[in-house]
Design an enzyme around this catalytic site. Sequence first.
Site, PDB file in Angstrom:
ATOM      1  N   SER A   1       0.857  -1.197   0.000  1.00  0.00           N
ATOM      2  CA  SER A   1       0.000   0.000   0.000  1.00  0.00           C
ATOM      3  C   SER A   1       0.882   1.232   0.000  1.00  0.00           C
ATOM      4  O   SER A   1       1.967   1.229   0.602  1.00  0.00           O
ATOM      5  CB  SER A   1      -0.887   0.020   1.246  1.00  0.00           C
TER       6      SER A   1
ATOM      7  N   TYR B   1      -1.605  -0.643  10.274  1.00  0.00           N
ATOM      8  CA  TYR B   1      -1.774  -1.025   8.864  1.00  0.00           C
ATOM      9  C   TYR B   1      -0.539  -0.592   8.062  1.00  0.00           C
ATOM     10  O   TYR B   1       0.026  -1.387   7.305  1.00  0.00           O
ATOM     11  CB  TYR B   1      -3.042  -0.373   8.308  1.00  0.00           C
TER      12      TYR B   1
HETATM   13  P1  NDP Z   1     -11.454  -6.143  -0.143  1.00  0.00           P
HETATM   14  O1  NDP Z   1     -11.784  -6.093   1.304  1.00  0.00           O
HETATM   15  O2  NDP Z   1     -12.365  -5.487  -1.118  1.00  0.00           O
HETATM   16  O3  NDP Z   1     -11.235  -7.677  -0.587  1.00  0.00           O
HETATM   17  C1  NDP Z   1     -10.384  -8.456   0.197  1.00  0.00           C
HETATM   18  C2  NDP Z   1     -10.188  -9.806  -0.433  1.00  0.00           C
HETATM   19  O4  NDP Z   1      -9.217 -10.517   0.338  1.00  0.00           O
HETATM   20  C3  NDP Z   1     -11.445 -10.636  -0.439  1.00  0.00           C
HETATM   21  O5  NDP Z   1     -11.411 -11.487  -1.561  1.00  0.00           O
HETATM   22  C4  NDP Z   1     -11.310 -11.426   0.863  1.00  0.00           C
HETATM   23  O6  NDP Z   1     -11.972 -12.677   0.851  1.00  0.00           O
HETATM   24  C5  NDP Z   1      -9.826 -11.664   0.895  1.00  0.00           C
HETATM   25  N1  NDP Z   1      -9.329 -11.871   2.241  1.00  0.00           N
HETATM   26  C6  NDP Z   1      -9.402 -11.041   3.294  1.00  0.00           C
HETATM   27  N2  NDP Z   1      -8.853 -11.614   4.381  1.00  0.00           N
HETATM   28  C7  NDP Z   1      -8.447 -12.846   3.997  1.00  0.00           C
HETATM   29  C8  NDP Z   1      -7.840 -13.925   4.666  1.00  0.00           C
HETATM   30  N3  NDP Z   1      -7.522 -13.877   5.976  1.00  0.00           N
HETATM   31  N4  NDP Z   1      -7.571 -15.043   3.950  1.00  0.00           N
HETATM   32  C9  NDP Z   1      -7.876 -15.131   2.649  1.00  0.00           C
HETATM   33  N5  NDP Z   1      -8.470 -14.139   1.962  1.00  0.00           N
HETATM   34  C10 NDP Z   1      -8.753 -13.010   2.637  1.00  0.00           C
HETATM   35  O7  NDP Z   1      -9.964  -5.523  -0.246  1.00  0.00           O
HETATM   36  P2  NDP Z   1      -9.213  -4.745  -1.428  1.00  0.00           P
HETATM   37  O8  NDP Z   1      -9.472  -5.415  -2.717  1.00  0.00           O
HETATM   38  O9  NDP Z   1      -9.494  -3.310  -1.274  1.00  0.00           O
HETATM   39  O10 NDP Z   1      -7.696  -4.961  -0.977  1.00  0.00           O
HETATM   40  C11 NDP Z   1      -6.862  -5.970  -1.520  1.00  0.00           C
HETATM   41  C12 NDP Z   1      -5.423  -5.683  -1.103  1.00  0.00           C
HETATM   42  O11 NDP Z   1      -5.058  -4.380  -1.561  1.00  0.00           O
HETATM   43  C13 NDP Z   1      -5.183  -5.687   0.403  1.00  0.00           C
HETATM   44  O12 NDP Z   1      -3.922  -6.258   0.684  1.00  0.00           O
HETATM   45  C14 NDP Z   1      -5.200  -4.208   0.753  1.00  0.00           C
HETATM   46  O13 NDP Z   1      -4.462  -3.930   1.919  1.00  0.00           O
HETATM   47  C15 NDP Z   1      -4.549  -3.619  -0.488  1.00  0.00           C
HETATM   48  N6  NDP Z   1      -4.838  -2.210  -0.711  1.00  0.00           N
HETATM   49  C16 NDP Z   1      -6.112  -1.760  -0.962  1.00  0.00           C
HETATM   50  C17 NDP Z   1      -6.334  -0.412  -1.183  1.00  0.00           C
HETATM   51  C18 NDP Z   1      -7.697   0.149  -1.458  1.00  0.00           C
HETATM   52  O14 NDP Z   1      -7.852   1.384  -1.438  1.00  0.00           O
HETATM   53  N7  NDP Z   1      -8.703  -0.657  -1.742  1.00  0.00           N
HETATM   54  C19 NDP Z   1      -5.232   0.565  -1.169  1.00  0.00           C
HETATM   55  C20 NDP Z   1      -3.936  -0.019  -0.914  1.00  0.00           C
HETATM   56  C21 NDP Z   1      -3.759  -1.352  -0.699  1.00  0.00           C
HETATM   57  P3  NDP Z   1     -13.511 -12.826   1.356  1.00  0.00           P
HETATM   58  O15 NDP Z   1     -14.339 -12.198   0.264  1.00  0.00           O
HETATM   59  O16 NDP Z   1     -13.725 -14.278   1.465  1.00  0.00           O
HETATM   60  O17 NDP Z   1     -13.619 -12.066   2.626  1.00  0.00           O
END
Ligand code: NDP
Length: 246
Positions: A141, A155
């Site tokens: 991030s 975070y």
């Molecule tokens: P979302 O919350 O929209 O989606 C998260 C995804 O990760 C879902 O598919 C979820 O599965 C899965 N997930 C969460 N926890 C676990 C776990 N313990 N084990 C397996 N799968 C898991 O998140 P984003 O798409 O926004 O974020 C994705 C990545 O990008 C993260 O690492 C986040 O920190 C990073 N990020 C996001 C930003 C943003 O603005 N959106 C900015 C910077 C970084 P399920 O649906 O089953 O819960």
Amino acid sequence: KDILNGKAALVTGASRGIGAAIAQRLAADGAAVALTYSHSKDRAEKVVADIRSAGGRAHAIQADSAKDEDIAAAVDETVRVLGGLDILVNNAGGGVFGPVQELPLDAIDTMIDVNIRGVVVGIREALRHLPDGGRIITIGSINADRIPFPGGSVYGMTKSAVAGLTRGLARELGPRNITVNNVQPGPTDTDANPADGPMSGNMLGWMALDRFGRSEEIAAMVSYLAGPESAFVTGASLDIDGGFGA
Ligand code: NDP
């Protein structure tokens, strides 16, 4: 198109958001894709169905990235179903925000377990299979480098950790031409950070571009890093953040 023909990829946390877009993009590029999810079985199956209806190969696996045994099983299943593993994308992750004194310790543990430990464990498991020239890509991030609001210290710490891991691992794996890179998105419209959410006005104020990113834009950078044209990029943290970090 077809730059990833014959490659097998594992994308963690790909039932929704950025991970789902990455899985779809890598499949469109020709890779066979395994994707994990934690709870959203239906959403994960929908991503798989969409990839298959577009002519691609995909497979969904329930695996909690906080659990070592789930990660190991997901890597094994990927190799068994897809016949190998060439590209690991560590995307699963998330944040709980609040003053450090008020954050529940279990929320801190979960961020460390998923955003850091799960990444390290996934890489250790994948390295049993990755061929020379393989790819390791982590979704960090921009908050690793800039966190202009209070409440994101833990975070940000987790995302700084994977930037450091990326640099060190690039040195370890360079002799095998395995590249290791860290993609640092800024505000990207997902369930975790909706463009119309309560913080979005503040987010835009910290950015150069007057909009949130789209998951497909993050996936395009991952596609580049997964493909042959990025072979000389390693150990890098690449910002894709609408100027949030500028
Ligand atoms: P979302 O919350 O929209 O989606 C998260 C995804 O990760 C879902 O598919 C979820 O599965 C899965 N997930 C969460 N926890 C676990 C776990 N313990 N084990 C397996 N799968 C898991 O998140 P984003 O798409 O926004 O974020 C994705 C990545 O990008 C993260 O690492 C986040 O920190 C990073 N990020 C996001 C930003 C943003 O603005 N959106 C900015 C910077 C970084 P399920 O649906 O089953 O819960």
